[in-house]
Scaffold this active site. Structure first.
Site, mmCIF file in Angstrom:
data_model
loop_
_atom_site.group_PDB
_atom_site.id
_atom_site.type_symbol
_atom_site.label_atom_id
_atom_site.label_comp_id
_atom_site.label_asym_id
_atom_site.label_seq_id
_atom_site.Cartn_x
_atom_site.Cartn_y
_atom_site.Cartn_z
ATOM 1 N N HIS A 64 -7.311 16.822 31.140
ATOM 2 C CA HIS A 64 -6.937 16.640 29.726
ATOM 3 C C HIS A 64 -5.696 17.453 29.388
ATOM 4 O O HIS A 64 -5.771 18.625 29.043
ATOM 5 C CB HIS A 64 -8.116 17.083 28.847
ATOM 6 C CG HIS A 64 -7.969 16.713 27.405
ATOM 7 N ND1 HIS A 64 -9.038 16.327 26.637
ATOM 8 C CD2 HIS A 64 -6.893 16.673 26.582
ATOM 9 C CE1 HIS A 64 -8.633 16.072 25.401
ATOM 10 N NE2 HIS A 64 -7.326 16.279 25.349
ATOM 11 N N PHE B 149 1.359 16.261 27.991
ATOM 12 C CA PHE B 149 2.658 16.698 28.516
ATOM 13 C C PHE B 149 3.818 16.094 27.718
ATOM 14 O O PHE B 149 4.978 16.271 28.052
ATOM 15 C CB PHE B 149 2.776 16.401 30.014
ATOM 16 C CG PHE B 149 2.202 17.500 30.894
ATOM 17 C CD1 PHE B 149 1.517 18.584 30.353
ATOM 18 C CD2 PHE B 149 2.346 17.466 32.277
ATOM 19 C CE1 PHE B 149 0.999 19.604 31.161
ATOM 20 C CE2 PHE B 149 1.843 18.475 33.098
ATOM 21 C CZ PHE B 149 1.165 19.539 32.542
ATOM 22 N N ARG B 150 3.509 15.366 26.633
ATOM 23 C CA ARG B 150 4.471 15.043 25.558
ATOM 24 C C ARG B 150 5.581 14.058 25.886
ATOM 25 O O ARG B 150 6.536 13.939 25.106
ATOM 26 C CB ARG B 150 5.103 16.335 25.007
ATOM 27 C CG ARG B 150 4.109 17.396 24.525
ATOM 28 C CD ARG B 150 3.296 16.918 23.376
ATOM 29 N NE ARG B 150 2.510 17.999 22.749
ATOM 30 C CZ ARG B 150 1.384 17.794 22.084
ATOM 31 N NH1 ARG B 150 0.877 16.583 21.972
ATOM 32 N NH2 ARG B 150 0.734 18.789 21.537
ATOM 33 N N ASN C 14 -1.482 10.234 23.101
ATOM 34 C CA ASN C 14 -0.964 10.406 21.724
ATOM 35 C C ASN C 14 0.495 10.858 21.735
ATOM 36 O O ASN C 14 0.868 11.838 21.091
ATOM 37 C CB ASN C 14 -1.835 11.382 20.926
ATOM 38 C CG ASN C 14 -1.880 12.765 21.531
ATOM 39 O OD1 ASN C 14 -1.676 12.924 22.735
ATOM 40 N ND2 ASN C 14 -2.138 13.773 20.728
ATOM 41 N N HIS D 179 -13.326 17.965 25.107
ATOM 42 C CA HIS D 179 -13.286 19.290 24.460
ATOM 43 C C HIS D 179 -14.459 19.550 23.517
ATOM 44 O O HIS D 179 -14.293 19.730 22.328
ATOM 45 C CB HIS D 179 -11.952 19.485 23.726
ATOM 46 C CG HIS D 179 -11.455 18.297 22.943
ATOM 47 N ND1 HIS D 179 -12.233 17.634 22.034
ATOM 48 C CD2 HIS D 179 -10.267 17.649 22.950
ATOM 49 C CE1 HIS D 179 -11.544 16.639 21.508
ATOM 50 N NE2 HIS D 179 -10.345 16.625 22.064
ATOM 51 N N ASP E 56 -7.017 20.673 27.551
ATOM 52 C CA ASP E 56 -6.462 20.147 26.301
ATOM 53 C C ASP E 56 -5.131 20.857 26.014
ATOM 54 O O ASP E 56 -4.833 21.225 24.873
ATOM 55 C CB ASP E 56 -7.426 20.292 25.121
ATOM 56 C CG ASP E 56 -7.058 19.392 23.955
ATOM 57 O OD1 ASP E 56 -6.105 18.590 24.092
ATOM 58 O OD2 ASP E 56 -7.712 19.484 22.903
ATOM 59 N N HIS F 105 2.913 23.085 21.148
ATOM 60 C CA HIS F 105 3.792 22.883 19.990
ATOM 61 C C HIS F 105 4.723 24.084 19.948
ATOM 62 O O HIS F 105 4.340 25.175 20.381
ATOM 63 C CB HIS F 105 2.980 22.805 18.697
ATOM 64 C CG HIS F 105 2.028 21.652 18.644
ATOM 65 N ND1 HIS F 105 2.438 20.355 18.457
ATOM 66 C CD2 HIS F 105 0.674 21.599 18.777
ATOM 67 C CE1 HIS F 105 1.381 19.546 18.460
ATOM 68 N NE2 HIS F 105 0.303 20.282 18.660
#
Ligand code: DOR
Ligand code: ZN
Ligand code: ZN
Length: 439
Positions: free
Chosen positions: A64, A67-68, A98, A234, A305, A309
């Site tokens: 999970h 890595f954006r 996401n 999670h 997870d 940011h």
């Protein structure tokens, strides 16, 4: 991949227990595990590492991560994410959908595959995300880790919480449904109730225990009704663990994130929005229950997870700051430190970080130190003590919620495809990560 590597004299965590062993690698696979008391002949190997008593574990599979790519490359990219992973003994990651755009169509999946293949330095698998109407696309996709369903809203716009669309997904998707189990209605109602709050400490009151329990209960109900494999991502509370236990179905599984094991909701008062993630941090009693569940085999895997940011983004007010914390670099040290304190055995660490996730997601050829398996391994020094420091963070976000924690047990050498890719803070060579095969 003609490389040959021999690791001598390691304390290896093997499928049948922990013992001294030599491990030979050839062409990216484990060619031989020496019998007890037997040394393998080092002649002919290109590289020989005398482990000198270091422990050898299967490379960690982090099921999970965020890595954006695409769209969040200012927070993380596959170079920085991979390096953080390798420094943490992680050799395979499963990436969440996401992103921006989200991985909800065959087109988006194809584009992500291409972008990731160009940069990845760890092996990887990709999840698709559920929307109210993308089932046909998902059903046509090849070799995905599973389908992520956000039952409660989180970072990004993915959300499916209405009865009809949810039931259709459980009815028709035959693979692993990985759910983000927080109840959207409860979150909305509590957000209204606490709308004037400014302190981040309100986070666990808005996304309260009930919101987690309700959603997990609902997901288990749907999985049972349609006889589908379900994975609760999670999981953060003792009550949810009891629900999974009570279901007593080997196809209903759960994972726990390191932050839910070692941090509590009080961290929101101390660290502010840096401790804001979904689901939120809980009580010390929840942490204890999760540790006990891990040791007892009730939790299939630990997954980070990893949700970086930037500090700038996190510097916003409680309501503005995005949810999520990095973790891929520090999960293994956290678990090794826990092993040293007697919270769980070294065998369980290997199970919940490698063999467990490999079995659960059907990742072929990975997760064990055994002949014929892929040569993704990590040598760890169980006696090394270090304090987690922001300056050592390799994730692009440049911070960690574990700052200041003193941990004993750290990765020393990480091996990908039978080649040393990380060694004591350095990255001696770059090996391209490949997409894993599920099935
Ligand atoms: O805290 C979280 N951050 N929870 C999620 O569900 C998403 C993640 C992110 O992508 O930032
Ligand atoms: Zn989630
Ligand atoms: Zn996530």
């Amino acid at each position: 991949m003609g490389q040959t590597l021999l690791i001598q004299n390691a304390t290896a965590v093997l499928p049948d227990g922990v013992r001294q062993a030599d491990v030979a690698m050839m062409g990216g696979q484990i060619a031989r595990v020496g019998a007890p008391g037997k040394r393998l002949d080092p002649s002919g190997f290109e590289t020989v590492i005398d482990a000198g008593g270091l422990a050898l574990l299967p490379g960690v599979i982090d099921a999970h991560v965020h890595f954006r790519t695409p769209g969040g490359e200012h927070k993380e990219d596959w170079d920085t994410g991979s390096m953080a992973a390798l420094a943490g003994g992680v050799t395979t990651v499963l990436d969440m959908p996401n992103t921006d755009p989200p991985t909800v169509s065959l087109e988006a999946l194809g584009a992500k595959r291409k972008a990731v293949a160009e940069r990845a330095r760890v092996h990887y698998g990709l999840f698709m995300g559920a929307t109210r109407d993308n089932l046909e696309q998902v059903l046509a996709a090849d070799n995905i880790a599973g389908l992520k369903v956000y039952m409660g809203s989180s970072t990004g716009g993915l959300l499916v919480h209405e009865d009809g669309p949810l039931a259709r997904i459980f009815e028709r998707f035959p693979g692993t449904l990985a759910v983000h189990a927080e109840d959207e209605q409860i979150i909305q109602a509590n957000s209204l109730k606490y709308r004037d709050a400014v302190a981040p400490g309100v986070h666990h009151l808005i996304r309260d225990h009930l919101s987690a329990r309700r959603a997990t209960e609902r997901a288990i109900g749907l999985a049972t009704r349609f006889d589908r494999p379900l994975h609760i991502c999670h999981m953060s509370t003792a009550e949810e663990l009891e629900l999974v236990r009570a279901a007593a179905d080997p196809r209903i599984t759960c994972e726990v994130a390191p932050h839910h094991l070692v941090l509590t909701q009080e961290a929101l008062d101390e660290m502010g929005t840096l401790a804001k993630m979904n689901p939120p941090l809980r009580t010390a009693a929840d942490c204890d229950a999760l540790w006990a569940g891990l040791a007892a085999g009730a939790i299939a895997c630990v997954a980070t997870d990893h949700a970086p940011h930037t500090l700038k983004e996190k510097a916003g007010s409680y309501w503005q700051a995005p949810s999520g914390v990095p973790g891929v670099q520090h999960m293994l040290p956290i678990l090794l430190d826990a092993a040293r304190r007697g919270r769980l055995s070294l065998e369980r660490v290997a199970e919940v970080t490698a063999a467990g996730p490999a079995r659960l997601f059907g990742i072929q050829g990975k997760g064990r130190i055994a002949r014929g398996y892929d040569a993704d391994l990590v040598l760890v020094d169980l006696t090394a003590t270090r304090t987690v420091d922001r300056k050592d963070v390799l994730s692009k976000c440049g911070w960690t919620p574990y700052e200041g924690m003193t941990l004993t047990g750290w990765p020393v050498v990480t091996i990908l495809d039978g080649q040393v890719v990380y060694e004591r803070g350095a990255f001696p060579r770059r090996v391209a990560g490949r997409e894993v095969r599920f099935g």
